[in-house]
Design an enzyme around this catalytic site. Structure first.
Site, short mmCIF file in Angstrom:
data_model
loop_
_atom_site.label_atom_id
_atom_site.label_comp_id
_atom_site.label_asym_id
_atom_site.label_seq_id
_atom_site.Cartn_x
_atom_site.Cartn_y
_atom_site.Cartn_z
N THR A 15 0.82 -1.22 0.00
CA THR A 15 0.00 0.00 0.00
C THR A 15 0.85 1.26 0.00
OG1 THR A 15 -1.70 -1.19 1.21
CG2 THR A 15 -1.82 1.20 1.27
N ASP A 59 1.84 -6.55 -4.34
CA ASP A 59 1.09 -6.65 -3.09
C ASP A 59 1.78 -7.76 -2.31
OD1 ASP A 59 -2.22 -6.35 -2.13
OD2 ASP A 59 -0.96 -7.93 -1.27
N SER A 60 2.02 -7.56 -1.04
CA SER A 60 2.87 -8.52 -0.33
C SER A 60 2.22 -9.89 -0.15
CB SER A 60 3.34 -7.95 1.01
OG SER A 60 2.35 -8.07 1.99
N SER A 61 0.95 -10.01 -0.48
CA SER A 61 0.34 -11.35 -0.45
C SER A 61 0.94 -12.23 -1.56
CB SER A 61 -1.17 -11.26 -0.60
OG SER A 61 -1.68 -10.50 0.47
N ASP A 92 0.94 -7.09 4.95
CA ASP A 92 0.34 -8.43 5.12
C ASP A 92 1.38 -9.52 5.41
OD1 ASP A 92 -2.11 -7.33 4.72
OD2 ASP A 92 -2.42 -8.10 2.70
N GLN A 278 -0.25 -21.76 19.44
CA GLN A 278 -1.24 -20.88 18.81
C GLN A 278 -1.42 -19.59 19.62
OE1 GLN A 278 -4.91 -23.08 18.11
NE2 GLN A 278 -3.81 -24.74 17.10
N CYS A 279 -0.94 -19.59 20.86
CA CYS A 279 -1.03 -18.37 21.68
C CYS A 279 0.07 -17.40 21.27
CB CYS A 279 -0.84 -18.68 23.16
SG CYS A 279 -2.08 -19.77 23.84
N1 ASP Z 1 -2.31 -5.98 0.85
C1 ASP Z 1 -1.31 -5.00 1.16
C2 ASP Z 1 0.05 -5.67 1.12
O1 ASP Z 1 0.40 -6.37 2.02
C3 ASP Z 1 -1.56 -4.38 2.49
C4 ASP Z 1 -0.51 -3.40 2.92
O2 ASP Z 1 0.28 -2.91 2.15
O3 ASP Z 1 -0.47 -3.08 4.09
O4 ASP Z 1 0.75 -5.54 0.14
#
Ligand code: ASP
Length: 342
Positions: A15, A59-61, A92, A278-279
């Site tokens: 972003t 996008d980091s996804s 992300d 998981q904690c």
């Molecule tokens: N979906 C975006 C990403 O991780 C969200 C961000 O930039 O915070 O690339």
């Protein structure tokens, strides 16, 4: 301009790397050539700023180990000529990339500060401008010519966190990251207050870059009712070298025999299973309950208080460089870059 301190700003996307097109309103990648138009205040920083932009910005996804390798190479290539590095990255998967780079860059003696934003640069209320400016200040901070924070960190909103201790826990707040098992390395308000005792000390050794990563690894999150049918293909897959097992509480799991037998067979066949809770707060202790002891007995390794993000990237790194099981177990059980507390 104080050209004594030079910072390389590397954009991978996310972003923060977007601005809104004035006419159409859509978000588009940010052109670094215009960065001083976007953030004129940058001129007031007394440092030399250089820029490197990944192509394409992502996008980091869509982040993957190949981009981690490219990032490690860019840093290695520019290491001697710069005092610090700021990486713009989507939030992300920022904690995964920061963790991975902490392992891949052995003997890092300069700051590598990841930052991003929840709102794009150019939006009136964007958090990106402040995040970027403070990240640059932190990357440039020195005491007696030695960098103050010679490690991989995440700076977001008002906290500097160790990268391999960080987790993204909030998808909406500007304050998006938490480091539940390790204190912040700096708190930022009117002043930047460094928590000097908690920051890693430089070792002044030569940077060593590791780009061999074992990608045949996975994560299994336990839940009440998880079935043998679901787990069997995962733990009998001959290609899979290691699994992060996300367990309950202090590292506890089902004691049913089908479950323990399945894991025991996988371990006997060479699979590494790393127990991560998981904690968010606290540590795995496989000696506390019968349900944790069962895992210890069959050879599941304690992940101590590691985050899941650091655990999966540590497995990739350790298995990428070590073949002998004894060495793998030794490295998993010790802190390599401050990722666990023992
Ligand atoms: N979906 C975006 C990403 O991780 C969200 C961000 O930039 O915070 O690339």
């Amino acid at each position: 301009m104080d050209t004594n301190t030079s910072i390389l700003i590397i954009s991978t996307g996310g972003t923060i790397g977007m601005i809104q097109d004035q006419s159409s309103g859509v978000l588009k990648p940010f052109n670094f050539e215009n960065i001083y138009e976007q953030i004129p205040d940058l001129k007031q920083l007394n440092h030399e700023l250089d820029f490197y932009c990944f192509e394409p910005l992502i996008d980091s996804s869509n982040m993957d180990p190949e981009v981690w390798r490219q990032l490690a190479r860019v840093i290695a290539h520019n290491y001697e000529d710069h005092d610090g590095f700021v990486v713009l990255h989507g939030s992300d998967t920022m904690a995964y990339t920061a963790s991975a780079l902490s392992f891949m860059l052995e003997n890092l003696n300069k700051p590598l500060i990841f930052t991003g934003s929840q709102l794009p640069l150019g939006f009136l209320r964007s958090d990106g401008r402040d995040n970027l400016i403070t990240a640059i200040e932190i990357a440039a901070a020195k005491v007696d010519e030695t960098p103050l924070v010679p490690e991989v960190c995440i700076y977001f909103e008002n906290q500097l966190l160790r990268g391999n201790r960080s987790v993204k826990y909030n998808a909406e707040n500007f304050n998006a990251f938490v480091s539940a098992n390790y204190p912040a390395l700096a708190d930022v308000g009117i002043y930047i207050k460094y928590n000097k005792d908690k920051i890693r000390k430089p070792n002044f050794k030569k940077l060593k870059v590791h780009t061999e990563l074992e990608e045949n690894v996975g994560i299994v999150k336990l839940f009440p009712g998880i079935s043998e049918e679901f787990l069997k293909p995962v733990f009998t897959n001959p290609k899979t070298k290691a699994i992060v097992l996300e367990t309950f509480g202090s590292g506890n799991a089902n004691t049913e025999s089908w479950f323990l037998d399945l894991l025991e067979r996988a371990i006997k066949n060479g699979m590494i299973i790393l127990n991560v809770s998981q904690c968010m707060h606290g540590s795995v202790d496989q000696g506390k309950y019968e349900t944790g002891m069962g895992l210890a007995k069959i050879g599941v390794i304690s992940g101590h208080d590691i985050t899941m993000e650091a655990a999966i990237s540590k497995l990739m790194y350790v298995l990428g460089k070590e073949e002998k099981k004894d060495n793998v177990l030794r490295l998993l059980n010790m802190s390599l870059r401050g990722e666990i507390s023992n």
